[in-house]
Design an enzyme around this catalytic site. Structure first.
Site, PDB file in Angstrom:
ATOM      1  N   HIS A   1     -13.169  -3.737  -7.176  1.00  0.00           N
ATOM      2  CA  HIS A   1     -11.914  -3.033  -7.489  1.00  0.00           C
ATOM      3  C   HIS A   1     -12.106  -2.072  -8.660  1.00  0.00           C
ATOM      4  CE1 HIS A   1      -7.948  -2.511  -6.043  1.00  0.00           C
ATOM      5  NE2 HIS A   1      -7.390  -2.661  -7.228  1.00  0.00           N
TER       6      HIS A   1
ATOM      7  N   THR B   1       0.029  -5.498  -5.764  1.00  0.00           N
ATOM      8  CA  THR B   1       0.110  -4.133  -5.260  1.00  0.00           C
ATOM      9  C   THR B   1       0.301  -4.125  -3.745  1.00  0.00           C
ATOM     10  OG1 THR B   1      -1.322  -3.396  -7.047  1.00  0.00           O
ATOM     11  CG2 THR B   1      -1.159  -1.959  -5.142  1.00  0.00           C
TER      12      THR B   1
ATOM     13  N   TYR C   1     -11.446   2.261  -8.547  1.00  0.00           N
ATOM     14  CA  TYR C   1     -10.726   3.155  -9.463  1.00  0.00           C
ATOM     15  C   TYR C   1     -11.494   4.461  -9.705  1.00  0.00           C
ATOM     16  CZ  TYR C   1      -7.153  -0.296 -10.587  1.00  0.00           C
ATOM     17  OH  TYR C   1      -6.098  -1.154 -10.512  1.00  0.00           O
TER      18      TYR C   1
ATOM     19  N   GLU D   1      -1.692   0.905 -14.616  1.00  0.00           N
ATOM     20  CA  GLU D   1      -2.657   0.259 -13.731  1.00  0.00           C
ATOM     21  C   GLU D   1      -4.092   0.629 -14.119  1.00  0.00           C
ATOM     22  OE1 GLU D   1      -1.953   0.985  -9.635  1.00  0.00           O
ATOM     23  OE2 GLU D   1      -2.796  -0.937  -9.056  1.00  0.00           O
TER      24      GLU D   1
ATOM     25  N   CYS E   1      -9.756   6.230  -6.420  1.00  0.00           N
ATOM     26  CA  CYS E   1      -8.304   6.448  -6.305  1.00  0.00           C
ATOM     27  C   CYS E   1      -7.733   7.157  -7.520  1.00  0.00           C
ATOM     28  CB  CYS E   1      -7.583   5.132  -6.039  1.00  0.00           C
ATOM     29  SG  CYS E   1      -7.333   4.075  -7.479  1.00  0.00           S
TER      30      CYS E   1
ATOM     31  N   GLU F   1       4.670  -2.723  -6.626  1.00  0.00           N
ATOM     32  CA  GLU F   1       4.157  -3.929  -7.286  1.00  0.00           C
ATOM     33  C   GLU F   1       5.180  -5.050  -7.098  1.00  0.00           C
ATOM     34  OE1 GLU F   1       1.133  -3.942  -8.475  1.00  0.00           O
ATOM     35  OE2 GLU F   1       0.786  -1.782  -8.417  1.00  0.00           O
TER      36      GLU F   1
ATOM     37  N   CYS G   1      -0.699   5.289  -5.966  1.00  0.00           N
ATOM     38  CA  CYS G   1      -1.489   4.153  -5.468  1.00  0.00           C
ATOM     39  C   CYS G   1      -1.111   3.921  -4.007  1.00  0.00           C
ATOM     40  CB  CYS G   1      -1.196   2.918  -6.318  1.00  0.00           C
ATOM     41  SG  CYS G   1      -1.695   1.364  -5.554  1.00  0.00           S
TER      42      CYS G   1
END
Ligand code: SF4
Ligand code: FE
Length: 482
Positions: free
Chosen positions: A292, A191, A296, A447, A299, A257, A100
């Site tokens: 978000h 994050t 995903y 995550e 990423c 995190e 991440c």
């Protein structure tokens, strides 16, 4: 206005002098800390990519807000093509770092706040949008990292914010002073918080009448007085403190995190973007979550590329790459990974313009994307574990490889296909271990389940967005049912 390089970014972070509680110690000099450094390097890559000849066109974009070229990580999307490019950029970063890279949360928060404040102002006569435009133009010009903070601790999940024994279970306006508000509470799972210059705080859910104090959105610098940071542990994280990088798995990069506590933090008026307008809290949450969930589809796919590459490489090193069942498993991993990518691209391609002018992803498809992300990386990790073999869980340490007595045995008995150095085979196995069971599994698996909300949240949104009544109506027409 010059876009920062990775080194300039790291220096700007050092200049902040942030402190955090890390493994029982109050710690400064975070970018040079063994546990934190890998996460800083992952963010630094998002800066260097804007200068790298191969990637700069993807990472640079003209921003009408500040009339100049900005890093795409701070861009307000101006078209569906911008949304697609965001996903491509994220896949690149995931593939390049294998973890991440943290910088997307502020980007997603900014786009959600930009459109929501516009609509709030139209209805309530507030001036949040203008404030936010001014604030974000500065972020773009200074090429800063902003963390988006949404997830409240929530205390007793069966109770609303006002019903909690401790009202700080949801970030709230605790007091008002001339020129601003005083906020209190905490945000969990933040994050990249310690790699950020600024924080955008948003409500965690739709607020109802009587919950105005919790319907608050604002920005503060990470250096603001009253904020305390407590570093999150990750599986096998202390391997990052060992002399050899071999057992780390990912020797360069990592995620981060952080638990973030707001203890009577003052927020001046010009940094407040929602203050009691409960009817816009839900929209802000839904829009941020959808962006978000789209993220995903980029990423996690990029990290999936790393896991697929490592799995194919270990199969080759083990001498089994031509076995039919191995090839099938790798093709299955690719199929699952590209399905996630297809969802990320699809919700972007069907993006639409908001009244404020920026582009919002298709919410139904973004939620489908993320619901798949709660499953497919687990299956990809299962297949990687299958192909890699049991050594994944039993391999001796780097220290034993260097030991004059144990080392020769390890080199002799962990040899596989001719021409493959044992240390290289160990590197690949450690990388797979990192992603399926080590520190990297926080980003790739946990995550994938809970980031941007757990699967139940996506199911609620899918149920709401799918126009089920419309489908029933069409069936009735088809069958001539009254
Ligand atoms: Fe970006 Fe993915 Fe990390 Fe979220 S989980 S910050 S989208 S890299
Ligand atoms: Fe995330």
């Amino acid at each position: 206005m010059a876009l920062k390089t990775g080194d300039q970014y790291v220096q700007s972070l050092k200049d902040l002098n942030l402190e955090a509680h890390v493994m029982g110690r109050r710690t400064g000099d975070l970018p040079d800390h063994g546990l934190v450094g890998p996460s800083v390097r992952a963010v630094a890559l998002t800066y260097d990519a804007a200068h790298d000849r191969e990637t700069r066109d993807l990472f640079r974009v003209h921003s009408p807000l500040c009339s100049g070229e900005v890093n795409r990580f701070s861009h307000l999307h101006q078209s569906a093509d911008d949304l697609i490019k965001k996903v491509l950029m994220q896949r690149y970063c995931g593939h390049a770092t294998g973890c991440c890279f943290q910088r997307c949360v502020g980007l997603d928060a900014a786009n959600a706040i930009f459109s929501t404040t516009f609509e709030c102002d139209q209805k309530h006569g507030t001036d949040y949008h203008q404030r936010f435009q001014k604030y974000w133009a500065w972020i773009q010009q200074d090429d800063l990292v902003v963390d988006g903070a949404m997830t409240d601790p929530k205390g007793d999940r069966g109770k609303r914010p006002a019903e909690q024994t401790d009202p700080d279970m949801f970030v709230r306006v605790k007091d008002r002073r001339p020129g601003g508000i005083v906020v209190s509470g905490a945000k969990l799972h933040q994050t990249g918080m310690l790699n950020s210059h600024e924080i955008l705080v948003m409500p965690t859910m739709n607020m109802r009448p009587g919950e105005e104090a919790w319907a608050v959105c604002f920005a503060v610098p990470t250096t603001a007085e009253g904020i305390r940071y407590i570093y999150g542990r990750q599986a096998s994280d202390t391997r990052k403190l060992e002399a050899s990088t071999l057992d780390m798995g990912n020797p360069v990069y990592g995620g981060q995190e952080v638990m973030t506590v707001f203890e009577d933090v003052f927020v001046p008026d010009e940094r407040i973007f929602l203050d009691g307008e409960i009817d816009f809290s839900g929209a802000m949450v839904e829009r941020f979550a959808s962006y978000h969930r789209q993220s995903y589809g980029g990423c996690k796919v990029g990290v999936g590329d790393v896991l697929i590459g490592a799995t194919a490489l270990i199969a080759r090193m083990n001498g089994v790459e031509k076995a039919g069942h191995i090839r099938e498993k790798i093709v299955e991993m690719i199929h699952l990974n590209e399905t996630l990518f297809a969802c990320g691209i699809a919700c972007s391609a069907r993006g639409y313009q908001t009244p404020a002018g920026n582009y919002q992803v298709d919410m139904l498809l973004a939620n489908v994307c993320k619901l798949n992300v709660t499953r497919f990386p687990y299956e990809i990790a299962r297949l990687a574990t299958d192909v890699a073999g049991g050594l994944l869980g039993t391999m001796p340490s780097a220290a034993d490889l260097d030991d004059p007595l144990a080392g020769p045995y390890i080199r002799k008995y962990l040899a596989a296909a001719d021409g493959v150095a044992v240390v290289d085979r160990m590197k690949v196995l450690r990388l797979i271990e990192n992603l399926v069971a080590g520190a990297g599994a926080v980003g790739y698996l946990i995550e994938s389940m809970h980031g941007a909300g757990p699967p139940a949240a996506q199911r609620i949104m899918i149920g709401r967005q799918a126009d089920l009544e419309g489908k029933i109506e069409r069936v009735k027409q088809l069958l001539d049912i009254g």
